[in-house]
Design an enzyme around this catalytic site. Structure first.
Site, PDB file in Angstrom:
ATOM      1  N   HIS A  35      -9.351   1.185   5.256  1.00  0.00           N
ATOM      2  CA  HIS A  35      -8.042   1.326   5.907  1.00  0.00           C
ATOM      3  C   HIS A  35      -8.173   2.271   7.102  1.00  0.00           C
ATOM      4  CE1 HIS A  35      -3.897   2.500   6.600  1.00  0.00           C
ATOM      5  NE2 HIS A  35      -3.571   1.366   6.021  1.00  0.00           N
ATOM      6  N   GLU A  83      -5.092  -5.222  10.866  1.00  0.00           N
ATOM      7  CA  GLU A  83      -4.038  -4.234  11.075  1.00  0.00           C
ATOM      8  C   GLU A  83      -4.274  -3.474  12.368  1.00  0.00           C
ATOM      9  OE1 GLU A  83      -2.164  -2.926   7.136  1.00  0.00           O
ATOM     10  OE2 GLU A  83      -4.004  -1.780   7.310  1.00  0.00           O
ATOM     11  N   LYS A 115       0.103   4.279  -0.215  1.00  0.00           N
ATOM     12  CA  LYS A 115      -0.498   5.474   0.392  1.00  0.00           C
ATOM     13  C   LYS A 115      -0.231   6.699  -0.495  1.00  0.00           C
ATOM     14  CE  LYS A 115      -0.034   3.122   4.749  1.00  0.00           C
ATOM     15  NZ  LYS A 115       0.086   3.174   6.192  1.00  0.00           N
ATOM     16  N   GLY A 165       2.729   1.951  10.697  1.00  0.00           N
ATOM     17  CA  GLY A 165       3.675   3.051  10.491  1.00  0.00           C
ATOM     18  C   GLY A 165       4.442   3.457  11.737  1.00  0.00           C
ATOM     19  N   SER A 189       3.698  -2.364  10.304  1.00  0.00           N
ATOM     20  CA  SER A 189       5.158  -2.382  10.478  1.00  0.00           C
ATOM     21  C   SER A 189       5.832  -3.680  10.036  1.00  0.00           C
ATOM     22  CB  SER A 189       5.527  -2.041  11.922  1.00  0.00           C
ATOM     23  OG  SER A 189       5.110  -0.726  12.228  1.00  0.00           O
ATOM     24  N   GLU A 230      -6.487   4.633   8.089  1.00  0.00           N
ATOM     25  CA  GLU A 230      -6.290   6.054   7.777  1.00  0.00           C
ATOM     26  C   GLU A 230      -7.540   6.658   7.139  1.00  0.00           C
ATOM     27  OE1 GLU A 230      -2.631   5.424   5.670  1.00  0.00           O
ATOM     28  OE2 GLU A 230      -1.738   4.825   7.581  1.00  0.00           O
ATOM     29  N   ASN A 241       0.871  -1.178   0.000  1.00  0.00           N
ATOM     30  CA  ASN A 241       0.000   0.000   0.000  1.00  0.00           C
ATOM     31  C   ASN A 241       0.908   1.229   0.000  1.00  0.00           C
ATOM     32  OD1 ASN A 241      -1.775   2.065   0.551  1.00  0.00           O
ATOM     33  ND2 ASN A 241      -2.316   1.360   2.616  1.00  0.00           N
TER      34      ASN A 241
HETATM   35  P1  PGA Z   1       2.993   0.043   7.578  1.00  0.00           P
HETATM   36  O1  PGA Z   1       1.510   0.269   7.026  1.00  0.00           O
HETATM   37  O2  PGA Z   1       3.510  -1.212   6.931  1.00  0.00           O
HETATM   38  O3  PGA Z   1       3.758   1.262   7.134  1.00  0.00           O
HETATM   39  O4  PGA Z   1       2.904  -0.080   9.051  1.00  0.00           O
HETATM   40  C1  PGA Z   1       0.632  -0.800   6.874  1.00  0.00           C
HETATM   41  C2  PGA Z   1      -0.670  -0.326   6.297  1.00  0.00           C
HETATM   42  O5  PGA Z   1      -1.070   0.791   6.590  1.00  0.00           O
HETATM   43  O6  PGA Z   1      -1.315  -1.054   5.537  1.00  0.00           O
END
Ligand code: PGA
Length: 247
Positions: A94, A166, A11, A172, A210, A96, A9
Site C-alpha cells: 500500500h 491506486e 487502516k 484519502g 477516494s 502508505e 481497508n
Molecule cells: P481512500 O483510501 O478510499 O480513503 O482514498 C484508499 C486506500 O488507501 O486504499
C-alpha cells in the site's frame, strides 16, 4: 456479469467496540450482496472480526504482513499467524507502507511470494504520485511496480493475485480519478501482465482512491475494473454497505 471484489481497508482505525458496532449495521444490510466483500481491519481486531463474520460470506484481509515464516522480527506478523484467524487476503505494498515504512518493490515481491506459498491472496497496490504523473512517468512507474512485485510469480499462481491501482494523489484526498481514465489504467495493467506472462491472463484489477457511495458505480461500470479498494468510505457501515450492494 463480472463478480466485483469490494475491499475495505480500515487502516489504523476502530477499536473492538467500534468494529462490533460496524458489523451489526453492515451485516444486516449486505445480506443480498453479490460482490465478494473483504474487510481489512487492524491486526488487533482479527479475533473479534473472525467471530463476527463467521456466519457471513465476507472475507477477512490483513493490511500487511512480513515475509518470513517466524523468527526475530519484532513487531511483525507472519502468514501462518494470519491464517489462524481465517484471513484470506493480504494487502501488500500500500502506498502508505511505501511512504511511511519505506517499503520497496523488492520487499513487496518477497511478501507476495510468502502470501502465495501460504494460500493467502495478495492484493498488490500500485500507483503513481502527483509529481510522477505531472512529469509523465505514470506508465513507467506502474510498469516497474507491477513487474517487480510479480517477479518469479508463476502463471498458475497469478489467478490468486489481485492488483489494486491506486493513484497516490487520489488516496484519502477526495480527488477521485476520472473513471474512464482509471479504466484505461486498469486496461494498461492487464495488458502489461499479459505481456509479462506471454498469454491472456485473468488478473483482477481494482481501482482505489477516494471511492465512495456516490462514485463507486462509475468505476464498477468500466470494462477493465473488477472492483475497488476503499479506505475512508469503508469505515462507515451504511456507506460501505451501499458500495457493496452495487452491481
Ligand atoms: P481512500 O483510501 O478510499 O480513503 O482514498 C484508499 C486506500 O488507501 O486504499
Amino acid at each position: 456479469m463480472k463478480k466485483l471484489l469490494i475491499a475495505g481497508n480500515w487502516k489504523m482505525n476502530k477499536n473492538k467496540k467500534e468494529s462490533t458496532n460496524f458489523l451489526v449495521t453492515f451485516l444486516a444490510k449486505v445480506k443480498t450482496a453479490e460482490a465478494e466483500i473483504v474487510i481489512a481491519p487492524s491486526f488487533t481486531l482479527l479475533a473479534e472480526m473472525q467471530k463476527g463474520l463467521k456466519k457471513s460470506k465476507i472475507k477477512l484481509a490483513s493490511q500487511d504482513m512480513f515475509f518470513a515464516r517466524e523468527g526475530a522480527f519484532t513487531g511483525e506478523i507472519s502468514a501462518s499467524m494470519l491464517k489462524d484467524f481465517d484471513v484470506k487476503y493480504v494487502i501488500l505494498g500500500h502506498s502508505e507502507r511505501r511512504k511511511y515504512f519505506l517499503e520497496t518493490n523488492e520487499l513487496v515481491n518477497k511478501k507476495v511470494h510468502s502470501a502465495i506459498a501460504n494460500k493467502l491472496k495478495p492484493i498488490v497496490c500500485v500507483g503513481e504520485t502527483q509529481e510522477e504523473r505531472k512529469e509523465g512517468f505514470t506508465e513507467q512507474i506502474i510498469t516497474r511496480q507491477v513487474k517487480k512485485s510479480l517477479l518469479k510469480i508463476n502463471d498458475n499462481d497469478l489467478k490468486n493475485v489481485v492488483i489494486a491501482y491506486e493513484p497516490v494523489w487520489a488516496i484519502g484526498t477526495g480527488e477521485v480519478m476520472d473513471a474512464v481514465e482509471a479504466n484505461n489504467m486498469a486496461k494498461f495493467i492487464k495488458q502489461l501482465v499479459d505481456k509479462l506472462y506471454d498469454k491472456k491472463t485473468s488478473i483482477s484489477v481494482l481501482y482505489g482512491g477516494s471511492v465512495n457511495a456516490s462514485n463507486a458505480i462509475d468505476f464498477f461500470k468500466q470494462e477493465y475494473i473488477d472492483g475497488a479498494l476503499i479506505g475512508g468510505a469503508s469505515l462507515d457501515a451504511e456507506e460501505f454497505a451501499k458500495i457493496a450492494l452495487e452491481k
